[in-house]
Design an enzyme around this catalytic site. Sequence first.
Site, mmCIF file in Angstrom:
data_model
loop_
_atom_site.group_PDB
_atom_site.id
_atom_site.type_symbol
_atom_site.label_atom_id
_atom_site.label_comp_id
_atom_site.label_asym_id
_atom_site.label_seq_id
_atom_site.Cartn_x
_atom_site.Cartn_y
_atom_site.Cartn_z
ATOM 1 N N ASN A 15 21.320 28.818 -42.371
ATOM 2 C CA ASN A 15 21.172 28.603 -40.928
ATOM 3 C C ASN A 15 21.397 29.936 -40.206
ATOM 4 O O ASN A 15 22.528 30.405 -40.114
ATOM 5 C CB ASN A 15 22.223 27.559 -40.489
ATOM 6 C CG ASN A 15 22.267 27.369 -38.980
ATOM 7 O OD1 ASN A 15 21.368 27.796 -38.263
ATOM 8 N ND2 ASN A 15 23.324 26.718 -38.504
ATOM 9 N N TRP A 16 20.307 30.520 -39.733
ATOM 10 C CA TRP A 16 20.426 31.828 -39.067
ATOM 11 C C TRP A 16 21.017 31.703 -37.662
ATOM 12 O O TRP A 16 21.290 32.701 -37.017
ATOM 13 C CB TRP A 16 19.040 32.491 -38.972
ATOM 14 C CG TRP A 16 18.560 33.089 -40.257
ATOM 15 C CD1 TRP A 16 19.184 33.045 -41.465
ATOM 16 C CD2 TRP A 16 17.351 33.848 -40.456
ATOM 17 N NE1 TRP A 16 18.438 33.716 -42.407
ATOM 18 C CE2 TRP A 16 17.306 34.217 -41.816
ATOM 19 C CE3 TRP A 16 16.295 34.232 -39.631
ATOM 20 C CZ2 TRP A 16 16.261 34.965 -42.351
ATOM 21 C CZ3 TRP A 16 15.251 34.965 -40.164
ATOM 22 C CH2 TRP A 16 15.234 35.334 -41.515
ATOM 23 N N LYS A 17 21.159 30.501 -37.168
ATOM 24 C CA LYS A 17 21.614 30.276 -35.778
ATOM 25 C C LYS A 17 20.759 31.128 -34.831
ATOM 26 O O LYS A 17 19.590 31.333 -35.094
ATOM 27 C CB LYS A 17 23.105 30.583 -35.652
ATOM 28 C CG LYS A 17 23.947 29.889 -36.720
ATOM 29 C CD LYS A 17 25.399 29.913 -36.415
ATOM 30 C CE LYS A 17 26.166 29.332 -37.594
ATOM 31 N NZ LYS A 17 27.539 29.057 -37.291
ATOM 32 N N HIS A 109 24.651 19.337 -35.642
ATOM 33 C CA HIS A 109 25.486 20.487 -36.010
ATOM 34 C C HIS A 109 26.669 20.558 -35.035
ATOM 35 O O HIS A 109 26.524 20.249 -33.847
ATOM 36 C CB HIS A 109 24.656 21.768 -35.952
ATOM 37 C CG HIS A 109 25.368 22.960 -36.523
ATOM 38 N ND1 HIS A 109 26.321 23.645 -35.814
ATOM 39 C CD2 HIS A 109 25.287 23.558 -37.734
ATOM 40 C CE1 HIS A 109 26.794 24.629 -36.576
ATOM 41 N NE2 HIS A 109 26.177 24.597 -37.750
ATOM 42 N N GLU A 111 28.027 22.893 -33.512
ATOM 43 C CA GLU A 111 27.793 23.711 -32.303
ATOM 44 C C GLU A 111 26.957 22.932 -31.287
ATOM 45 O O GLU A 111 27.164 23.049 -30.077
ATOM 46 C CB GLU A 111 27.121 25.037 -32.700
ATOM 47 C CG GLU A 111 28.123 25.957 -33.383
ATOM 48 C CD GLU A 111 27.508 26.968 -34.336
ATOM 49 O OE1 GLU A 111 26.293 27.197 -34.297
ATOM 50 O OE2 GLU A 111 28.278 27.524 -35.150
ATOM 51 N N GLU A 181 30.686 19.718 -42.656
ATOM 52 C CA GLU A 181 31.071 21.027 -42.148
ATOM 53 C C GLU A 181 32.298 20.886 -41.249
ATOM 54 O O GLU A 181 32.164 20.573 -40.057
ATOM 55 C CB GLU A 181 29.944 21.625 -41.310
ATOM 56 C CG GLU A 181 28.653 21.829 -42.061
ATOM 57 C CD GLU A 181 27.823 22.907 -41.390
ATOM 58 O OE1 GLU A 181 27.529 23.885 -42.046
ATOM 59 O OE2 GLU A 181 27.510 22.769 -40.203
ATOM 60 N N GLY A 187 32.121 29.654 -39.211
ATOM 61 C CA GLY A 187 32.121 30.983 -38.604
ATOM 62 C C GLY A 187 33.508 31.577 -38.439
ATOM 63 O O GLY A 187 33.680 32.563 -37.740
ATOM 64 N N SER A 226 31.823 28.773 -43.682
ATOM 65 C CA SER A 226 32.211 30.071 -44.257
ATOM 66 C C SER A 226 31.953 30.171 -45.762
ATOM 67 O O SER A 226 32.713 30.819 -46.486
ATOM 68 C CB SER A 226 33.669 30.399 -43.927
ATOM 69 O OG SER A 226 33.835 30.487 -42.517
ATOM 70 N N GLY A 247 25.885 29.634 -42.982
ATOM 71 C CA GLY A 247 25.583 30.294 -41.709
ATOM 72 C C GLY A 247 25.596 31.804 -41.887
ATOM 73 O O GLY A 247 24.637 32.409 -42.351
ATOM 74 N N GLY A 248 26.724 32.425 -41.538
ATOM 75 C CA GLY A 248 26.838 33.888 -41.521
ATOM 76 C C GLY A 248 26.309 34.570 -42.769
ATOM 77 O O GLY A 248 25.563 35.558 -42.672
HETATM 78 C C1 PEP Z 1 26.824 26.719 -40.112
HETATM 79 O O1 PEP Z 1 26.448 27.261 -39.096
HETATM 80 O O2 PEP Z 1 26.317 25.650 -40.440
HETATM 81 C C2 PEP Z 1 27.852 27.367 -40.918
HETATM 82 C C3 PEP Z 1 28.342 26.731 -41.930
HETATM 83 O O3 PEP Z 1 28.245 28.645 -40.545
HETATM 84 P P1 PEP Z 1 29.181 29.649 -41.372
HETATM 85 O O4 PEP Z 1 28.700 29.657 -42.805
HETATM 86 O O5 PEP Z 1 28.998 30.975 -40.709
HETATM 87 O O6 PEP Z 1 30.572 29.136 -41.269
#
Ligand code: PEP
Length: 268
Positions: A15-17, A109, A111, A181, A187, A226, A247-248
Amino acid sequence: MCEDSILRPKIVAGNWKMNGDSAFISSYCKVLESELKKEPAIKLEQVKVFLLPPSIMLADLRNQLQAVRGLKIQLGAQNSAAYLAGAYTGEVSVSMLEDYACHVCLVGHSERRALFSETDEVVVEKIRQLLTTGIKPVLCLGETLEQREAGNAEQTVRTQLQVVLDAFDEQALQALIIAYEPGWAIGTGKTATPQQAQDMHAYIRSVVSGKSVELAETMPILYGGSVNAENARELFAQSDIDGALVGGASLQAESFLSICRQCEESIS
Ligand code: PEP
């Protein structure tokens, strides 16, 4: 490895957000290309891999991924409209996402729940739209730190899940992928321990089995929060973890491919 996990596909989704641009896509795909030439070769035959860029970048990423020979990465979307079509300024419909080759789409999600008021009712409507296409909904579930500390993690996740289980029949739910999640791990660099993640995944599977035992055995449940190249292997070793929503770490092509490779290796 738990025997049941053989029934389920392994999935890694990046997920590039709200990150990236056309130059980023070019350099990302160049790194993917050079990583693919390294030995031992990464096959991605048993792992389904998706990249979820901002929707405006879908066409560009698709073209550039196609140019990388031997690469089996498909596209996904981070969000979709809860409506079919029409006067919904700024929204992207599921048929548009399908037209732009999306195979999966995130729903709920954390966010979007926290920043864009995506309620359980909106989640259900988005899934309803997605189920009219071939795009698989990736239903994100998770508790906040306060909810975990108050001992309400399972209850929170159960409520988010049950509303979806109640809204659709077993056949429709076969398209569903779940991503657990925990909000406090997204993040933040804090990952749930493999045992914490496994416990919640097993709990989620037990809630799904209330709808259908077969569905519970076949539904992929991804872990997100993460995940990186250093902690992925231990997470993938858990019997109820069928992959990751990243994500990151998905913003770095080497890290992302390393996570995919570790997922592939967890099968054998
Ligand atoms: C996400 O955005 O779904 C996520 C898990 O982010 P991160 O890996 O950066 O925690």
